[in-house]
Design a protein around this motif. Structure first.
Motif, short mmCIF file in Angstrom:
data_model
loop_
_atom_site.label_atom_id
_atom_site.label_comp_id
_atom_site.label_asym_id
_atom_site.label_seq_id
_atom_site.Cartn_x
_atom_site.Cartn_y
_atom_site.Cartn_z
N TYR A 1 17.02 11.20 -38.35
CA TYR A 1 15.60 10.96 -38.57
C TYR A 1 15.02 11.87 -39.65
O TYR A 1 13.82 11.81 -39.93
CB TYR A 1 14.84 11.08 -37.24
CG TYR A 1 15.38 10.15 -36.17
CD1 TYR A 1 15.81 8.85 -36.49
CD2 TYR A 1 15.47 10.56 -34.83
CE1 TYR A 1 16.32 8.00 -35.51
CE2 TYR A 1 15.99 9.69 -33.85
CZ TYR A 1 16.41 8.42 -34.20
OH TYR A 1 16.91 7.58 -33.24
N GLY A 2 15.86 12.71 -40.22
CA GLY A 2 15.43 13.54 -41.35
C GLY A 2 14.34 14.53 -40.98
O GLY A 2 13.29 14.59 -41.63
N THR A 3 14.58 15.28 -39.93
CA THR A 3 13.55 16.22 -39.49
C THR A 3 14.17 17.45 -38.88
O THR A 3 15.31 17.41 -38.40
CB THR A 3 12.61 15.55 -38.45
OG1 THR A 3 11.56 16.45 -38.12
CG2 THR A 3 13.36 15.17 -37.17
N SER A 4 13.44 18.54 -38.91
CA SER A 4 13.85 19.72 -38.17
C SER A 4 12.92 19.96 -36.99
O SER A 4 12.97 21.01 -36.34
CB SER A 4 13.85 20.95 -39.09
OG SER A 4 12.56 21.10 -39.66
N ALA A 5 12.08 18.99 -36.69
CA ALA A 5 11.12 19.14 -35.59
C ALA A 5 11.85 19.14 -34.25
O ALA A 5 12.91 18.54 -34.11
CB ALA A 5 10.11 17.99 -35.63
N PRO A 6 11.27 19.82 -33.25
CA PRO A 6 11.82 19.76 -31.89
C PRO A 6 11.96 18.32 -31.42
O PRO A 6 11.14 17.46 -31.75
CB PRO A 6 10.78 20.51 -31.06
CG PRO A 6 10.16 21.48 -32.02
CD PRO A 6 10.12 20.74 -33.34
N LEU B 1 8.78 4.85 -44.21
CA LEU B 1 7.55 4.76 -43.39
C LEU B 1 7.48 5.84 -42.32
O LEU B 1 6.46 6.03 -41.68
CB LEU B 1 7.48 3.39 -42.71
CG LEU B 1 7.24 2.17 -43.60
CD1 LEU B 1 7.23 0.90 -42.75
CD2 LEU B 1 5.92 2.30 -44.37
N SER B 2 8.58 6.54 -42.11
CA SER B 2 8.65 7.46 -40.97
C SER B 2 7.89 8.75 -41.19
O SER B 2 7.90 9.32 -42.29
CB SER B 2 10.10 7.78 -40.65
OG SER B 2 10.17 8.76 -39.63
N LEU B 3 7.25 9.23 -40.14
CA LEU B 3 6.60 10.55 -40.16
C LEU B 3 7.43 11.58 -39.40
O LEU B 3 6.93 12.65 -39.06
CB LEU B 3 5.19 10.47 -39.56
CG LEU B 3 4.09 10.15 -40.58
CD1 LEU B 3 2.77 9.92 -39.86
CD2 LEU B 3 3.94 11.29 -41.58
N ALA B 4 8.70 11.26 -39.16
CA ALA B 4 9.54 12.17 -38.38
C ALA B 4 9.56 13.58 -38.98
O ALA B 4 9.55 14.58 -38.26
CB ALA B 4 10.96 11.62 -38.26
N SER B 5 9.57 13.65 -40.31
CA SER B 5 9.66 14.96 -40.97
C SER B 5 8.40 15.80 -40.71
O SER B 5 8.43 17.02 -40.87
CB SER B 5 9.88 14.79 -42.47
OG SER B 5 8.76 14.11 -43.03
N GLU B 6 7.31 15.15 -40.32
CA GLU B 6 6.04 15.85 -40.07
C GLU B 6 5.77 16.01 -38.58
O GLU B 6 4.68 16.42 -38.18
CB GLU B 6 4.88 15.07 -40.68
CG GLU B 6 5.03 14.76 -42.16
CD GLU B 6 4.91 16.01 -43.02
OE1 GLU B 6 4.17 16.93 -42.60
OE2 GLU B 6 5.58 16.09 -44.07
N ALA B 7 6.77 15.67 -37.75
CA ALA B 7 6.52 15.53 -36.31
C ALA B 7 6.06 16.82 -35.65
O ALA B 7 5.45 16.78 -34.57
CB ALA B 7 7.77 15.01 -35.61
#
Lengths: 321, 321
Positions: free
Chosen positions: A64-69, A169-175
């Motif tokens: 998902y291209g994120t480092s968010a928890p 469209l994903s906001l996963a990186s800002e989660a």
């Protein structure tokens, strides 16, 4: 139970045939699934360990291209079940029409639920729900428009169950932002809905709360084993996204003969305006192809994409009748 | 995460070895599991249907000898997560010592939680919890004693996670009574804890509430497929119960050389009073056999039963050192 796709047992009761006879296009589940492969005996017999679950979380962050928890849960639906309890009941606004579980689950839990028609109207809600891209009409919102909304609501939940093939469209990186919570489905894009796997991505507090509510072993060993492999397989995801994009265009072209008009869709399903959706559903069902209708929108027919070539052929044959 | 068995990753961090090197006796999970067999592609790819879930419920009613309403959930733990919300928070009393998730989950949800030492002391509670037979000490209660208690508490939850091999202790056949709720684990007796499957049995209202809280697809297709086969396989259950009974006696005899005293147990695990449980755990762990200790009871060591004969041999070799 509320109205859902995937209710093939009802189709069989009405139109006969056994499960294998049917092509189930009533859902947005990819019909060419990720190969399950071998499941080792440990995955069946042992309780999932902390480190195995952590490995799955890292695979999800990669995909998902994120480092968010992140927390793994038994499908995006499992997160929806928990959502009403992330805060005391207040005003929830849902960008509608959309997946019907949100309004139902929130209102059962004492939330004041209002359907709204555009992003701006979500402002002021304690809890705002946007499915992006949307089910069933494929409506999309740019990440920056959603981020602009975020400070105007108490908590913004973005359901990205159908976003795998449209990652821009994903906001996963800002989660990790304090008011944001992103839900992801594993089973739809990877074609393994029976595995019951999904993820919530968000700030550390929300994710810890969801993890505590889910308990220590919310997903199966098979979900961990298959999920880890699939979510790290970039080549499969890229090829599948490309194939789904082509197949969506192919389906739209194929149904033109019926006079159906494309309302919208995602790479996993298409929504058509028909003269009479129940009539269209029945025509398909007599040839054991199941589709999704919507009681509140009697002209809407949603079709998932056929998988192997013989399914496309069967659909084409029904449509020329 | 609270202290649990099955934390083999921690054992590996401390004592080395990879997962396959270890014999995990830290849980009460049967180490000779029900054969998983073939899982058809439909179970992986499709959302579980209502009729498939209903078939599983019938298999559970068969196995547990009841006609009471039942709902399949993601392990007995999943029911524990939902338990605090079956009624507004009040006074919960737990027959202790027992599985530590009850007190933790209830008290996190705002319940006033009290540990009590005998059945009589549960009287007057809004919610009373009895694990029968109990984990970790194997304490048992006769069904009639529990039924006598039932009218003296608001709701009586009997956790029968370890009752499969001692069915005469089960109150499943009485589960429909208004104040009763029975929880069953699938994964322990059938040796498939990674599958995440369990059941709640109770009156129609409670079961409908738990089903609504769990959502439409709380368990995987594989759990349905394997669960249906296993729960209808009376011959396997009978043979397994007999084998576990023999093996419990065998383990008790084997550890006598250590001077450990049997506190109690169930057919799936034994609890021993040792001089120093951490010391005993370490002795076993140096030979890659993992066991369960209890921070609050520093002399207690819980051992699950070895499975295949080579596991018994390895345990015997460690014990003579």
């Amino acid at each position: 139970m509320r109205e859902h796709g995937g209710n093939l047992d009802q189709a069989q009761q009405r139109f006969g045939g056994c499960g294998e006879d049917w092509i189930d296009l009533s859902t947005g589940i990819n019909r060419l699934p990720y190969p399950v492969g071998e499941i080792d005996s440990h995955s069946w017999s042992a309780l999932p360990s902390r480190s195995e679950i952590e490995t799955l979380h890292q695979a999800a962050q990669h995909a998902y291209g994120t480092s968010a928890p992140v927390v793994a849960i038994g499908g995006a639906q499992a997160a929806i079940q928990l959502l009403p309890r992330l805060a005391p009941p207040g005003r929830a606004r849902i960008l509608a029409p959309t997946y019907n579980e949100y309004a139902a689950v929130l209102s059962d839990a004492g939330w004041d639920v209002e359907d709204v028609r555009d992003l701006d109207a979500l402002a002021g809600a304690d809890l705002a729900i946007v499915v992006n891209p949307n089910n069933p009409d494929g409506r999309c919102h740019e990440p920056e428009d959603l981020l602009a909304l975020q400070s105007r609501v108490g908590r913004l939940v973005i359901d990205e169950s159908f976003a795998d093939a449209v990652p821009h469209l994903s906001l996963a990186s800002e989660a990790e932002r304090p008011e944001l919570l992103i839900l992801r489905s594993f089973g739809k894009f990877y074609g393994l809905a029976g595995l019951r796997l999904g993820f919530a991505l968000g700030n550390a507090t929300d994710i810890a709360t969801l993890a505590a509510m889910s308990g220590p072993w919310p997903i199966s060993g098979a979900a961990i084993a298959i999920g880890c492999r699939a979510l790290l397989d970039d080549a499969w995801a890229t090829a599948t996204s490309a194939r789904l994009a082509r197949d969506g265009v192919r389906l739209d072209a194929m149904v033109q003969s019926q006079g159906w008009r494309l309302v919208g869709g995602t790479p996993l399903f298409r929504l058509y305006e028909t003269g009479d959706a129940l009539d269209a559903q029945e025509k398909l069902a007599r040839s054991q192809i199941w589709s999704r209708v919507f009681t509140k929108k009697p002209t809407w027919l949603r079709l998932g994409l056929p998988g192997i070539e013989s399914e496309w052929t069967r659909l084409a044959e029904v449509l020329v009748r």
